[in-house]
Design an enzyme around this catalytic site. Structure first.
Site, mmCIF file in Angstrom:
data_model
loop_
_atom_site.group_PDB
_atom_site.id
_atom_site.type_symbol
_atom_site.label_atom_id
_atom_site.label_comp_id
_atom_site.label_asym_id
_atom_site.label_seq_id
_atom_site.Cartn_x
_atom_site.Cartn_y
_atom_site.Cartn_z
ATOM 1 N N CYS A 27 15.871 -4.395 -38.910
ATOM 2 C CA CYS A 27 16.310 -3.410 -38.165
ATOM 3 C C CYS A 27 16.148 -2.059 -38.791
ATOM 4 C CB CYS A 27 18.097 -3.283 -38.223
ATOM 5 S SG CYS A 27 18.933 -3.176 -39.699
ATOM 6 N N HIS A 540 23.293 6.366 -37.420
ATOM 7 C CA HIS A 540 23.487 4.942 -37.343
ATOM 8 C C HIS A 540 24.905 4.776 -36.864
ATOM 9 C CE1 HIS A 540 23.765 0.744 -38.878
ATOM 10 N NE2 HIS A 540 22.649 0.788 -39.100
#
Length: 618
Positions: A27, A540
Site C-alpha cells: 500500500c 492516510h
C-alpha cells in the site's frame, strides 16, 4: 532499483525465504506478505533491519512498514522473487487489461536479454574496427571465434526469449528452452516439405525471431496448468513434462509458429511502408523529440519488440535505437544549458550530475528530477532532439545493434560502414548543441530559481527575518490528536514525516492546499498531494483501512487533478469504518519534511473546515 537489492535480500531471508512467501502486495507505506508459515518469520530481526520502520503481524497479513518509497522497494522485491508486481487492489480483484498485460509481458521479457544483444552489437563494432585497421584478419580463427559469439546471440534469440519469459508465463524454463532448441534444430528450422500428422507445414525460419516462441511459451503455460490438474500428483514428475511437450510442440509448428512469423513480417512491413511513404526522417525526428514524454508515461520499452524484429530480419534498425541515443544526448545537452545558466549552487550540482548520466544513456534522473519540475527542458529537447533526428533520418543512419548512449556510438560502424558512424556522430552533436543552446536561452524559470535560492539561504542561515510559512488547511472536521498518539508506529515515530492526526466527527474530506493530486491509492484510503509550494502531503484515512478495499470511501478525484484549498475531495462513512472494527484516525503528514525548517501542528483541539491544520516553515 539496485540500491534496494541487499535490503530486499535480507527481507526475503528473514520472512522465511522465497518458499515461505505465498503472495506480497503493497500500500502507501508498507509491504503486505501472505506467508505460508508465519512462525518462520524472524520478526525481531526484521524490526532491527536498517530501513524497516516496524513490523505488524495480524490475521490478515504480515506487514513490514517501509515508508513512502515502498513502491521502489516493492519493484525490486518482485524482481528477486521473479513475480509480476501488483498493487493491493489488483491482487484482490485479479482484473487486468489484456492489451496492457500482453505489452507488459513483452517488455519484461525483452529487458533481461538486452544484455547479450548489446554485447553482440558492440562486439560487431569492435570486430569491424579491428578488421579495417588490419589488427585482425576476417579470415583468421580469432576473428571467426568472436564473430561466432556475435552471430549466435541473434541466431539463438528464441532460446534467450524462452528462458526470459517462461516463469512470467507460468511455464517451466527448462521445457521452454527445450522447445526453442527443438524448433531451431536443423530438422525443423527453415526446412521445406515438412509434414505433421499428414498436414503440410510452411517453411519458417525460427532463428533470429522471438514472436513465435513467445506465443508458444504463452500456450505452454496454460497447457502446464491443465495437465497438472488432470495428472495425479504421484505421476506428475514423470508425465507432466511429456504431455506438455507432446501438446505444445505440434501446436507451435501448426499454429503459433506460422502466426508469430506472419505477425513479425507484418510489423516489419508496416514500418517499412511508413518509412517509404512518410519517410524515416519524420519517424526519427518525432521519436527523438518526444522520447522524454514516452519515458514519463512508462512506455520506454514499447519499441523493443519492433527493434528486435527489424534487426533480426534486416540486420539493422533504421529508426528507433538511433532516435533513442539522439534524444538521450539531447537531454544531456539541455541539462548542460541549465548548468551554465543557473546561479544557484544547489541547482548547478543537480544539473551537472544528471548531464553526465543522460549522455551515457540514463535519462530518468534528469526527466524525473528536473524536467517534471521545470518543464522548459522538454521544449529544449524537442528542438535539439528533433533537429538531430531530422539529420539522422535524412542521411539514412542505421543502428546495427541495441546500444545507446555515448558508448554505444561505435556500434554504428557496423560492417565497415564508417559514413554511417560519422552521420550518427554529427546527429548527436547537433542534438546536444541544439538542446544546450535552447535550454540556455529558455533558462530556469525566475520564480523557481529565486525561490530555491531563498530556501537555500534560509536553511543555511536560519535568519528569522527571511522566514516565511505556508499553512495547510484542515481535511476533515474533528478532534486534533498528536501524531505520537496514533496507533501506527510508521506515523507515530515521525518516520514518514511530521504532521498531525484527526479523530473525525464529519464525513467530508477537503483539500488542505492549492496544488495537484499526485496519487490516489486504488482502495481510496490514501491520497498524495503536492502543493504549489512543493510541499508533499500524505492523507492516510484510518489505520489498516486498505483491507476494506475501498468500501465506505467515495472520492471524486483522480491522479493529476488540479485542486484548490478547501475543495471537496469526497466523503467517507467513518461510522461504518468504525463499526467494521477499524481505527478512523485520519493522518496528515508532510512527507518531505526534511526539505523545510519545521512543520508545526495546529494548537487547536477542534478543527473545522476553515482552520489551519499545519504550518510549514519554508
Amino acid at each position: 532499483m539496485d540500491k534496494y537489492h541487499d535490503f530486499n535480500k535480507n527481507i526475503i531471508e528473514l520472512v522465511g525465504g522465497k518458499e515461505n512467501i505465498e503472495a506480497v502486495v503493497h500500500c502507501m507505506t508498507r509491504l503486505r506478505f501472505t506467508l505460508i508459515d508465519k512462525t518462520k518469520a524472524q520478526t525481531n530481526k526484521l524490526k532491527n533491519l536498517d530501513g524497516v520502520i516496524d513490523v505488524v503481524s495480524n490475521n490478515v497479513a504480515y506487514q513490514i512498514i517501509i515508508g513512502t518509497h515502498v513502491n521502489d522497494v516493492y519493484k525490486e522485491l518482485m524482481t528477486q522473487l521473479e513475480l509480476s508486481p501488483k498493487t493491493a487492489l489488483e491482487e484482490q480483484s485479479g482484473k487486468k487489461n489484456p492489451i496492457k498485460a500482453a505489452l507488459d509481458v513483452i517488455s519484461e521479457s525483452m529487458t533481461p536479454i538486452l544484455e547479450p544483444i548489446i554485447c553482440a552489437g558492440l562486439l560487431a563494432a569492435v570486430l569491424s574496427i579491428a578488421s579495417l585497421t588490419g589488427i585482425i584478419s576476417p579470415d583468421s580463427s580469432t576473428y571467426q571465434i568472436f564473430d561466432a559469439l556475435r552471430s549466435a546471440v541473434f541466431y539463438f534469440l528464441p532460446i534467450l526469449m524462452a528462458m526470459s519469459c517462461a516463469k512470467r508465463l507460468g511455464a517451466s524454463p527448462y521445457l521452454a528452452v527445450a522447445l526453442a532448441a527443438t524448433i531451431l534444430s536443423s530438422s525443423i528450422n527453415d526446412v521445406k516439405g515438412l509434414e505433421l500428422f499428414g498436414i503440410g507445414l510452411p517453411q519458417i525460419t525460427y532463428s533470429n525471431s522471438f514472436i513465435p516462441i513467445l506465443l508458444a511459451i504463452w500456450f505452454m503455460g496454460y497447457v502446464t496448468k491443465v495437465v497438472k490438474r488432470v495428472i495425479p500428483n504421484t505421476l506428475q514428475y514423470f508425465l507432466t513434462p511429456l504431455f506438455v511437450m507432446l501438446i505444445t510442440l505440434p501446436a507451435t509448428l501448426l499454429v503459433f509458429g506460422p502466426l508469430g512469423f506472419y505477425i513479425g513480417e507484418g510489423i516489419i512491413g508496416f514500418f517499412n511502408l511508413l518509412m517509404k511513404y512518410v519517410g524515416s526522417w519524420f519517424v526519427m525526428m518525432l521519436y527523438s523529440a518526444l522520447q522524454p514524454f514516452i519515458i514519463m508515461l512508462g512506455a520506454g520499452n514499447f519499441i523493443m519488440p519492433v527493434v528486435a524484429s527489424l534487426i533480426a530480419a534486416t540486420g539493422y534498425d533504421p529508426a528507433f535505437i538511433s532516435s533513442c541515443t539522439i534524444s538521450d544526448i539531447a537531454v544531456g545537452g539541455a541539462m548542460l544549458g541549465y548548468f551554465l545558466r543557473a546561479r544557484n549552487l544547489k541547482q548547478k550540482q543537480l544539473f551537472g550530475t544528471v548531464t553526465l548520466s543522460a549522455v551515457l544513456g540514463v535519462t530518468e534522473p534528469a526527466i524525473y528530477g528536473v524536467f517534471v519540475k521545470y518543464r522548459r527542458p522538454f521544449v529544449a529537447v524537442m528542438i535539439g532532439g528533433g533537429l538531430g533526428g531530422l539529420f539522422a533520418g535524412l542521411t539514412g543512419v542505421k543502428a546495427y545493434s541495441v546500444a545507446w548512449g555515448l558508448f554505444g556510438l561505435p556500434a554504428y560502424i557496423g560492417e565497415g560502414d564508417f559514413m554511417n558512424f560519422w552521420f550518427m556522430l554529427a546527429a548527436v552533436v547537433i542534438s546536444f548543441a541544439g538542446s544546450a543552446v535552447a535550454a540556455y536561452l529558455l533558462g530556469v524559470p525566475t520564480q523557481e530559481e529565486d525561490q530555491e535560492t531563498i530556501n537555500h539561504v534560509v536553511a543555511e542561515k536560519g535568519k528569522d527575518k527571511n522566514l516565511r510559512t505556508s499553512s495547510l488547511g484542515n481535511v476533515v472536521k474533528g478532534e486534533v490528536i498528536s501524531l505520537n498518539e496514533v496507533k501506527d508506529q510508521a506515523f507515530s515515530t515521525g518516520a514518514l514525516g511530521k504532521g498531525i492526526s484527526i479523530k473525525p466527527t464529519g464525513t467530508h474530506l477537503y483539500s488542505p492546499v492549492d496544488g495537484e493530486i499526485t496519487v490516489v491509492f486504488p482502495t481510496n484510503h490514501a491520497i498524495g498531494i503536492q502543493s504549489q509550494d512543493g510541499i508533499e502531503i500524505l492523507i492516510h484515512i484510518g489505520i489498516d483501512t486498505v483491507e476494506l478495499e475501498g468500501k465506505y470511501f467515495n472520492l471524486n478525484i483522480k491522479q493529476g487533478d488540479k485542486i484548490q484549498r478547501g475543495q471537496l475531495l469526497g466523503t467517507v462513512d467513518f461510522d461504518k469504518i468504525q463499526e467494521a472494527g477499524y481505527d478512523t484516525s485520519t493522518i496528515v503528514v508532510v512527507t518531505n519534511t526534511d526539505s523545510y525548517l519545521d512543520v508545526i501542528p495546529s494548537n487547536s483541539e477542534q478543527v473545522i473546515k476553515t482552520n489551519n491544520l499545519l504550518n510549514v516553515i519554508l
